[in-house]
Write an enzyme that holds these catalytic residues in place. Structure first.
Site, PDB file in Angstrom:
ATOM      1  N   CYS A   9      39.078  52.538  32.042  1.00 41.53           N
ATOM      2  CA  CYS A   9      38.755  51.379  32.885  1.00 41.53           C
ATOM      3  C   CYS A   9      38.552  51.890  34.308  1.00 41.53           C
ATOM      4  O   CYS A   9      38.372  53.086  34.520  1.00 41.53           O
ATOM      5  CB  CYS A   9      39.823  50.284  32.789  1.00 41.53           C
ATOM      6  SG  CYS A   9      41.431  50.661  33.514  1.00 41.53           S
ATOM      7  N   ASN A  12      42.742  52.662  35.831  1.00 44.88           N
ATOM      8  CA  ASN A  12      43.703  53.175  34.848  1.00 44.88           C
ATOM      9  C   ASN A  12      45.113  52.637  35.086  1.00 44.88           C
ATOM     10  O   ASN A  12      46.095  53.341  34.895  1.00 44.88           O
ATOM     11  CB  ASN A  12      43.680  54.710  34.828  1.00 44.88           C
ATOM     12  CG  ASN A  12      44.413  55.329  33.645  1.00 44.88           C
ATOM     13  OD1 ASN A  12      44.941  56.425  33.767  1.00 44.88           O
ATOM     14  ND2 ASN A  12      44.462  54.662  32.511  1.00 44.88           N
ATOM     15  N   CYS A  14      45.524  48.807  34.511  1.00 41.04           N
ATOM     16  CA  CYS A  14      45.577  47.475  33.885  1.00 41.04           C
ATOM     17  C   CYS A  14      45.111  47.498  32.434  1.00 41.04           C
ATOM     18  O   CYS A  14      45.909  47.446  31.509  1.00 41.04           O
ATOM     19  CB  CYS A  14      44.731  46.467  34.675  1.00 41.04           C
ATOM     20  SG  CYS A  14      45.292  46.157  36.352  1.00 41.04           S
ATOM     21  N   ARG A  15      43.797  47.584  32.259  1.00 44.19           N
ATOM     22  CA  ARG A  15      43.218  47.444  30.922  1.00 44.19           C
ATOM     23  C   ARG A  15      43.397  48.674  30.050  1.00 44.19           C
ATOM     24  O   ARG A  15      43.844  48.572  28.902  1.00 44.19           O
ATOM     25  CB  ARG A  15      41.721  47.095  31.041  1.00 44.19           C
ATOM     26  CG  ARG A  15      41.482  45.766  31.724  1.00 44.19           C
ATOM     27  CD  ARG A  15      40.016  45.547  32.034  1.00 44.19           C
ATOM     28  NE  ARG A  15      39.594  46.451  33.093  1.00 44.19           N
ATOM     29  CZ  ARG A  15      38.340  46.595  33.514  1.00 44.19           C
ATOM     30  NH1 ARG A  15      37.366  45.915  32.930  1.00 44.19           N
ATOM     31  NH2 ARG A  15      38.051  47.422  34.486  1.00 44.19           N
ATOM     32  N   SER A  16      43.016  49.844  30.552  1.00 43.49           N
ATOM     33  CA  SER A  16      43.083  51.036  29.693  1.00 43.49           C
ATOM     34  C   SER A  16      44.513  51.420  29.295  1.00 43.49           C
ATOM     35  O   SER A  16      44.710  51.875  28.161  1.00 43.49           O
ATOM     36  CB  SER A  16      42.320  52.220  30.305  1.00 43.49           C
ATOM     37  OG  SER A  16      42.803  52.561  31.570  1.00 43.49           O
ATOM     38  N   ASP A 123      38.549  42.339  34.167  1.00 43.42           N
ATOM     39  CA  ASP A 123      39.570  43.055  34.937  1.00 43.42           C
ATOM     40  C   ASP A 123      40.548  42.032  35.501  1.00 43.42           C
ATOM     41  O   ASP A 123      40.180  41.217  36.338  1.00 43.42           O
ATOM     42  CB  ASP A 123      38.916  43.840  36.067  1.00 43.42           C
ATOM     43  CG  ASP A 123      39.886  44.783  36.762  1.00 43.42           C
ATOM     44  OD1 ASP A 123      41.111  44.603  36.610  1.00 43.42           O
ATOM     45  OD2 ASP A 123      39.412  45.691  37.464  1.00 43.42           O
TER      46      ASP A 123
END
Length: 155
Positions: A9, A12, A14-16, A123
Site C-alpha cells: 500500500c 505500509n 494501514c491496509r498492507s 485508504d
C-alpha cells in the site's frame, strides 16, 4: 522453498499490514511467506497504525510486531506475487519494474473479488475506526479467495 507474497500500500501502516496478517493466517506457514511494504517512505520502521492493530486484534490477529518498510525494485526478485491495494500503488510499483516478468507479478488485490473492475481498497488513514473495519472485511473476503487459489496452485 516457500512461496513468497508481498502486500503493498502507500505507507505500509494501514491496509498492507492487515492484508499481510490476514493472508498469513490463512496459508500454511511452511509453504508460504507473506510480507508487506509501502510505496512511500513516510513510516519506515514504524508499527502499523493503532486502528489497524485494533481491528486485527478484534478479529483474532496480532499485527503489532510488523514494521513498515519501503518497496524496492529488489522485491521483484525476492517475491513470487505482489498484491497492491490500489491503482496508484500499482502504477508506482510497475514504474520500478525493469522486466516484463516483474510486471506479471503485480496485481490489484481486489481483482479476486471484482475481476477486471480495477477496484481500490480504500485508504482508511484519514478516516475513523469504521473505515479500518470496512477495509478488514474487504481484505478478509479477498484473502479467502486468494488463499484457496494459492494453496491449490502450490500444493
Amino acid at each position: 522453498m516457500p512461496v513468497k507474497i508481498l502486500m503493498v500500500c502507500l505507507g505500509n501502516i494501514c491496509r498492507s499490514p492487515l492484508a499481510e496478517g490476514l493472508l498469513a493466517a490463512k496459508l500454511p506457514k511452511d509453504k508460504f511467506i507473506v510480507d508487506s511494504a509501502g510505496t512511500g517512505n513516510y513510516h519506515i520502521g514504524k508499527q502499523p497504525d493503532q486502528r489497524s492493530v485494533l481491528t486485527a486484534q478484534k478479529n483474532g490477529l496480532d499485527i503489532s510486531n510488523q514494521k513498515a518498510r519501503q518497496f524496492t525494485s529488489r522485491d521483484f526478485d525476492d517475491f513470487d506475487y505482489i498484491y497492491v491495494m490500489d491503482n496508484s500503488n500499482y502504477d508506482d510499483v510497475i514504474e520500478l519494474a525493469k522486466k516484463e516478468e516483474h510486471k506479471q507479478k503485480v496485481q490489484l488485490i481486489l481483482d479476486y473479488l471484482f475481476p477486471g473492475d480495477n477496484v481500490d481498497v480504500p485508504d482508511p488513514y484519514y478516516g475513523l475506526q469504521n473505515g479500518f473495519d470496512m477495509v478488514y472485511e474487504m481484505l478478509d473476503e479477498t484473502c479467502d479467495i486468494l488463499a484457496k487459489k494459492l494453496i491449490e496452485k502450490h500444493s
